[in-house]
Design an enzyme around this catalytic site. Structure first.
Site, mmCIF file in Angstrom:
data_model
loop_
_atom_site.group_PDB
_atom_site.id
_atom_site.type_symbol
_atom_site.label_atom_id
_atom_site.label_comp_id
_atom_site.label_asym_id
_atom_site.label_seq_id
_atom_site.Cartn_x
_atom_site.Cartn_y
_atom_site.Cartn_z
ATOM 1 C CG HIS A 71 -11.351 71.869 22.029
ATOM 2 N ND1 HIS A 71 -11.443 71.429 23.327
ATOM 3 C CD2 HIS A 71 -12.434 71.357 21.393
ATOM 4 C CE1 HIS A 71 -12.541 70.715 23.484
ATOM 5 N NE2 HIS A 71 -13.153 70.647 22.315
ATOM 6 N NE ARG A 85 -14.706 66.907 26.244
ATOM 7 C CZ ARG A 85 -15.073 65.628 26.214
ATOM 8 N NH1 ARG A 85 -14.475 64.758 27.023
ATOM 9 N NH2 ARG A 85 -16.022 65.216 25.399
ATOM 10 N NE ARG A 142 -12.194 66.698 22.548
ATOM 11 C CZ ARG A 142 -12.462 65.515 23.094
ATOM 12 N NH1 ARG A 142 -11.506 64.813 23.657
ATOM 13 N NH2 ARG A 142 -13.699 65.021 23.071
ATOM 14 C CG HIS A 192 -17.043 62.685 20.593
ATOM 15 N ND1 HIS A 192 -16.494 62.864 19.341
ATOM 16 C CD2 HIS A 192 -16.659 63.774 21.308
ATOM 17 C CE1 HIS A 192 -15.827 63.992 19.299
ATOM 18 N NE2 HIS A 192 -15.910 64.560 20.484
ATOM 19 C CE LYS A 232 -17.977 68.191 27.373
ATOM 20 N NZ LYS A 232 -18.699 68.790 26.228
ATOM 21 C CE1 TYR A 281 -11.998 66.959 15.299
ATOM 22 C CE2 TYR A 281 -13.655 65.518 16.229
ATOM 23 C CZ TYR A 281 -12.815 66.601 16.342
ATOM 24 O OH TYR A 281 -12.797 67.329 17.502
#
Length: 309
Positions: A254, A159, A257, A280, A182, A289
């Site tokens: 993004h 990110r 990404r 993730h 995150k 995806y």
């Protein structure tokens, strides 16, 4: 317990104990400010005065607002409200949870937009010169930095917030990059030779001069005045490169990404490996995806098999 004090207690909890990012905490604060203001307008100032009917009315009113809110925004708003009330009950600061009737809207399933490999090449070339080329010797220092930034975004799928918060030490491990995602979770991501060459050119030729203009900072990417590069500046760099490459579709950090994940899967990478690389928490997030790759397989089948049409 007063609503305002309850909100502040909850926000401290998600920031300090759960380790959510400043960006996420700010989003929760905005949502809960709207919620508290809505309750106060109806004479409700205490947590235990909030009823399930009131919470349901709030959710219905937000859903029918004009212009209609995005499903993702509405879902986050409802998540903020539910999180607040569940926290207060769990901590013994409220007797009951009135948010049980809130049901988040089902967000439309959108396939992520990805660039083709040819478009990525054009974007990178528009950002700055190829390291080691004749053009690189006389290139503007900012162009060398911009090439390194975009190469790293595409090479790692990180990110933009993760990239701009990198320190020099995070890239000092050869072909590996240490990324903090995150919740401050750390992961190690490989860096390909193209991105490594662009980074080396930036670190040796450009960053020392930029660092001399500002205060000492360990951050990897610096602005023209020596301060750490911001997310907004990174966005502008990508927009300028997209314009220079003649890409008419909207291109954002993004997008790189998405392109990273799509190209890996199209190249045969396992979805769980891609999940790990993207950071993730659930493979379900990564599996969106795979639909992009299935579309590519369908196209190849339709044009290659003698009885496909």
């Amino acid at each position: 317990m007063e609503l305002e004090r309850a909100v502040e207690t909850y926000l401290r909890h998600i920031a300090l104990e759960r380790g959510l990012s400043d960006h996420t905490v700010a989003a929760y604060r905005r949502d809960l400010d709207v919620y508290v203001e809505w309750l106060r307008a109806r004479g409700i100032v205490d947590v235990d005065a909030v009823t399930p009917e009131r919470v349901a009315d709030f959710g219905a009113e937000r859903a029918s607002a004009e212009p209609p809110p995005a499903a993702s925004s509405l879902a986050r708003m409802q998540s903020s409200v539910r999180g607040l009330h569940r926290f207060l009950v769990r901590e013994g600061r409220s007797e009951a949870d009135p948010s049980g009737r809130l049901r988040p809207p089902k967000a439309p399933r959108r396939l992520p937009k990805a660039l083709t490999i040819t478009q990525v090449d054009a974007l990178l070339d528009a950002a700055g010169p190829v390291p080691g080329s004749a053009d690189a010797t006389a290139a503007d220092p900012a162009a060398v930095r911009d090439r390194a930034l975009l190469e790293l975004l595409y090479a790692t799928g990180a990110r933009v917030s993760e990239i701009v918060h990198l320190d020099v030490d995070d890239v000092a491990r050869g072909d590996l990059l240490r990324v903090r995602g995150k919740g401050d979770k750390e992961r190690i991501v490989p860096v390909g030779s193209y991105a490594r060459a662009a980074l080396d050119a930036y670190l040796t030729r450009v960053r020392p001069a930029l660092a001399a203009k500002g205060r000492a900072t360990p951050r990897l990417f610096l602005g023209v005045r020596g301060a750490p590069l911001s997310r907004q500046s990174a966005w502008l760099i990508i927009q300028a490169a997209a314009e220079g490459a003649g890409l008419t579709a909207h291109v954002s950090p993004h997008t790189l990404r998405h392109s990273f994940a799509t190209h890996l899967l199209q190249g045969g990478a396992d979805v769980r490996v891609v999940q790990e690389l993207l950071g993730h928490a659930s493979v379900a997030t990564t599996q969106i995806y795979t639909h992009v790759s299935v579309d590519a397989l369908r196209d190849v089948y339709a044009t290659s098999h003698p009885r496909a049409r």
